[in-house]
Enzyme design. Structure first.
Site, PDB file in Angstrom:
ATOM      1  N   CYS A 173       0.842  -1.193   0.000  1.00 58.70           N
ATOM      2  CA  CYS A 173       0.000   0.000   0.000  1.00 58.70           C
ATOM      3  C   CYS A 173       0.885   1.254   0.000  1.00 58.70           C
ATOM      4  O   CYS A 173       2.033   1.202   0.431  1.00 58.70           O
ATOM      5  CB  CYS A 173      -0.923   0.094   1.205  1.00 58.70           C
ATOM      6  N   ASN A 176      -0.530   1.351   6.206  1.00 59.90           N
ATOM      7  CA  ASN A 176       0.192   0.367   5.391  1.00 59.90           C
ATOM      8  C   ASN A 176       0.799  -0.626   6.364  1.00 59.90           C
ATOM      9  O   ASN A 176       1.412  -0.221   7.356  1.00 59.90           O
ATOM     10  CB  ASN A 176       1.271   1.105   4.586  1.00 59.90           C
ATOM     11  N   GLY A 177       0.602  -1.926   6.107  1.00 65.55           N
ATOM     12  CA  GLY A 177       1.134  -2.941   7.018  1.00 65.55           C
ATOM     13  C   GLY A 177       0.013  -3.864   7.467  1.00 65.55           C
ATOM     14  O   GLY A 177      -1.054  -3.890   6.850  1.00 65.55           O
ATOM     15  N   GLU A 193      15.084 -16.417 -13.592  1.00 64.95           N
ATOM     16  CA  GLU A 193      14.675 -15.013 -13.677  1.00 64.95           C
ATOM     17  C   GLU A 193      13.875 -14.769 -14.969  1.00 64.95           C
ATOM     18  O   GLU A 193      12.884 -14.028 -14.960  1.00 64.95           O
ATOM     19  CB  GLU A 193      15.912 -14.109 -13.587  1.00 64.95           C
ATOM     20  N   GLU A 223       5.241 -13.073 -14.519  1.00 66.57           N
ATOM     21  CA  GLU A 223       4.793 -11.849 -13.841  1.00 66.57           C
ATOM     22  C   GLU A 223       3.988 -10.938 -14.764  1.00 66.57           C
ATOM     23  O   GLU A 223       2.947 -10.435 -14.363  1.00 66.57           O
ATOM     24  CB  GLU A 223       6.005 -11.026 -13.361  1.00 66.57           C
ATOM     25  N   LYS A 277       5.202  -3.809  -6.119  1.00 64.08           N
ATOM     26  CA  LYS A 277       6.654  -3.735  -6.219  1.00 64.08           C
ATOM     27  C   LYS A 277       7.347  -3.948  -4.883  1.00 64.08           C
ATOM     28  O   LYS A 277       8.330  -4.654  -4.787  1.00 64.08           O
ATOM     29  CB  LYS A 277       7.057  -2.372  -6.783  1.00 64.08           C
TER      30      LYS A 277
HETATM   31  C1  G6P Z   1       8.172  -8.099  -5.172  1.00 64.44           C
HETATM   32  C2  G6P Z   1       8.508  -7.504  -6.523  1.00 64.44           C
HETATM   33  C3  G6P Z   1       9.698  -8.243  -7.132  1.00 64.44           C
HETATM   34  C4  G6P Z   1      10.869  -8.216  -6.176  1.00 64.44           C
HETATM   35  C5  G6P Z   1      10.490  -8.780  -4.811  1.00 64.44           C
HETATM   36  C6  G6P Z   1      11.583  -8.538  -3.782  1.00 64.44           C
HETATM   37  O1  G6P Z   1       7.665  -9.380  -5.334  1.00 64.44           O
HETATM   38  O2  G6P Z   1       7.390  -7.570  -7.389  1.00 64.44           O
HETATM   39  O3  G6P Z   1      10.060  -7.632  -8.347  1.00 64.44           O
HETATM   40  O4  G6P Z   1      11.919  -8.954  -6.726  1.00 64.44           O
HETATM   41  O5  G6P Z   1       9.318  -8.125  -4.321  1.00 64.44           O
HETATM   42  O6  G6P Z   1      11.711  -7.152  -3.571  1.00 64.44           O
HETATM   43  P1  G6P Z   1      13.013  -6.431  -3.084  1.00 64.44           P
HETATM   44  O7  G6P Z   1      12.636  -4.975  -3.033  1.00 64.44           O
HETATM   45  O8  G6P Z   1      13.315  -6.983  -1.727  1.00 64.44           O
HETATM   46  O9  G6P Z   1      14.086  -6.711  -4.061  1.00 64.44           O
END
Ligand code: G6P
Length: 617
Positions: free
Chosen positions: A2, A108-109, A491, A498, A612
């Site tokens: 959020c 948020n949380g 990846e 995704e 994200k």
């Molecule tokens: C979410 C995002 C991914 C990301 C993952 C870890 O799932 O959609 O793209 O790799 O979180 O996030 P971070 O900020 O810890 O790399």
């Protein structure tokens, strides 16, 4: 997850809040809302869907001049408790006895003990109108204020009762001159303006109004007025933090000429990789002092490495495991954070605990680090893209990836810059374990070639776009790699699922015959990353197994290997040193999933159900 934005100003803040929400949509985009202090009342608008839907829903009130308040909070949601509907959208309001809104909050949380608190509040007569954990915050604050506490003290008393994580923004009808906020485990920054102040989940949301920020610590509660900010820690003591200037320009957070953020970020890779390397390597040496004084001490003592991360960051850690064991000869374990944090793990003496995170806020990664710190940890290092983020603050040493803001939910430039950073860390460790100066010089010379190789790989965009047409009607895809190219295949598969919603799995090519081969037929595209390395012959045998079953092969090869795949769809990269292969071979896979998603018409930058920055468990 959020996104939260809040503002107190001498001008109407609605547009500032809406623009902020748009910049925060990467954090969640299933519903949104805004609440403004309108003098004699708090006016709220909420809508299921994106911020654009909220804007549409607010039209009537805007025209009637009922959304021109100078104090307000807003929220874009990624549902955890309760469906993404209007009634569950934030802000949540608690009403006064005469039924008018008394205060409004955004959160948020996750408040983990919300059920107990809800029952207590219900017993006191508070009525709940949503399925969220958040609504308890609004009613609890109301009950505390009603019992005689100031809004500030009420927030302090309320957060002391919460288990879980929160970032909060609060406004109250009888307090038109203050905006209160608090954080624990979820990010929150304060933006400093002149005669106006702001809050947001991410500095990016406020770059339109300020470039000066205060980063709150866990447990802090803060009060913002027009011309001041007071911060109190969890003990209730006043604390002062430095005001930090945001380093990246506003443009780095806009799409520019590109159709999507993801494409822009793919194309930025040659440039941002230069930033990752800048100041950290000379012509032929790693400049280790650039990592700061603590680095040498930590690297000197490192006998083993434990990496913990999530998603794409986990994949970069998998690549690093190959590098660290092969070049530095140090045992390296890696695990996804959501598993690691709940396991009774054993850390051997001299373990360097490395977390990898684009955002620096991923709840599982942060929790895993905190867990590990309770054990036999020699030191912690984070590879991160966001200065001042929670993981950066929790770690002994931080190596910033310097990729600039990444907005597209599917991570691209964060991944490649993580790989570069991890390679530099590997070289630092390898130095202590017998890496000869000449070998180091060779690796560094190769790293200097990387930006150009990445730029060359982008030249293949058109060819990849053509190949992507073959995927648009597919429901499944297999990705294969061997050795260090297996995480690259992982990846590639993650990117495809995704953003195009095609079910994609990656396998080490040698595992094909142990199961996935059963899936291979003319309808199954099989994507392979096949550089000219010592495993090439083994890989070719695996590909024969696919061909023999009529599978459709898509091979990312290099100059040297291309001849072997002439009857398949082949993307050919320039030949490169093997150390760079995991980084450069990633680019065609990013472009492939991007073009497939565009052909399928999905929401490339904000794929369904994802966000994200995952700041909840
Ligand atoms: C979410 C995002 C991914 C990301 C993952 C870890 O799932 O959609 O793209 O790799 O979180 O996030 P971070 O900020 O810890 O790399």
């Amino acid at each position: 997850m959020c996104g939260i934005v809040g503002a107190i100003a001498q001008r109407p803040v609605k547009d500032i809040l809406i623009e902020g929400l748009k910049r925060l949509e990467y954090r969640g985009y299933d519903s949104a809302g805004i609440a403004l202090h309108q003098g004699d009342q708090i006016t709220r608008v909420r809508a299921a869907g994106k911020v654009a839907d909220l804007e549409a829903a607010a039209q009537e009130l805007v025209q009637a001049g009922k959304l021109d308040g100078k104090l307000g909070i807003a929220h874009t949601r990624w549902a955890t408790h309760g469906k993404p509907t209007e009634r569950n959208a934030h802000p949540h309001i608690s009403f006064s006895e005469n039924d008018g809104p008394k205060l409004a909050i955004v959160h948020n949380g996750i408040i983990e003990n919300y059920e107990i608190i809800r029952e207590e509040l219900k017993a006191k007569g508070y009525e709940f109108t949503s399925d969220t954990d958040t609504e308890v915050v609004a009613h609890l604050l109301n009950s505390l204020v009603t019992s005689g506490l100031s809004l500030m003290n009420a927030v302090q008393a309320a957060v002391a009762q919460f288990e879980g994580a929160y970032a909060l923004g609060v406004i109250e009808l009888s307090n038109p001159e203050r905006l209160i906020c608090a954080r624990l485990g979820s990010p929150l920054v304060i933006g400093i303006g002149s005669g106006e102040n702001f809050i947001a989940s991410d500095a990016l949301a406020l770059l339109q109004v300020t470039d000066r920020f205060i980063y709150l610590e866990d447990g802090d509660v803060a009060e913002l007025t027009l011309d001041g900010v007071s911060v109190f820690n969890s003990e209730g003591e006043a604390v002062e933090y430095p005001v930090t200037k945001f380093e990246h320009g506003v443009d780095s957070a806009s799409k520019g000429e590109y159709r999507h953020y993801m494409l822009k970020e793919i194309y930025e890779q040659p440039e941002v990789v230069k930033h990752t390397l800048e100041g950290r390597i000379s012509q032929d040496k790693l400049l280790e002092q650039a990592f700061g004084p603590k680095a040498a001490e930590l690297f000197d003592q490192t006998k083993a490495v434990q990496i913990v991360a999530c998603g794409t960051s986990y994949h970069s850690g998998l690549v690093a495991k190959y590098w660290i064991e092969e070049l530095a000869g140090i045992p390296c374990n890696i695990e996804v954070a959501s598993e690691y944090r709940y396991r009774k793990t054993v850390l051997v003496d001299g373990t360097l605990f490395i977390t990898i995170s684009q955002s620096g806020e991923t709840a599982d990664t942060l929790a895993a680090l905190k867990e590990a710190k309770k054990r036999n940890l020699m030191g912690s290092l984070v590879v991160c893209n966001v200065p001042g983020s929670s993981l950066v603050r929790e770690s002994d040493l931080c190596i910033l990836t310097n990729a600039g803001p990444e907005i597209g939910v599917a991570s691209t430039k964060a991944f490649t810059t993580q790989l570069v950073s991890l390679l530099l860390i590997t070289i630092a460790l390898a130095r202590r374990n017998g890496l000869a100066e000449t070998a180091e010089a060779e690796l560094i010379r190769q790293l200097h070639k990387l930006p150009q190789l990445l730029a060359d790989s982008l030249e293949l965009d058109e060819a990849i776009q053509k190949v992507s047409e073959q995927f648009a009607d597919k429901h499944n895809a297999l990705f294969l790699g061997r050795g260090i190219m297996y995480p690259v295949a992982l990846e590639g598969a993650l990117k495809l699922k995704e953003i195009s919603y095609i079910h994609a799995e990656a396998y080490p090519a040698g595992e094909l015959k142990h199961g996935p081969l059963a899936l291979v037929d003319a309808d199954m595209p099989v994507v392979t990353v096949a550089p000219n390395n010592e495993l090439l012959d083994k890989l070719r045998s695996n590909l024969e197994e696919v061909r023999a079953r009529g599978g459709q092969l898509f091979v990312v090869a290099d100059d040297k290997t291309v001849g072997h795949y002439s009857d398949d769809h082949t993307i050919t990269l320039n030949e490169m040193h093997s150390i760079l292969e995991p980084i450069v071979f990633t680019i065609p896979l990013q472009l492939l999933s991007y073009h497939v998603a565009v052909l399928k018409g999905t929401d490339v930058d904000q794929p369904r159900n994802l966000a994200k920055s995952v700041t909840v468990e």
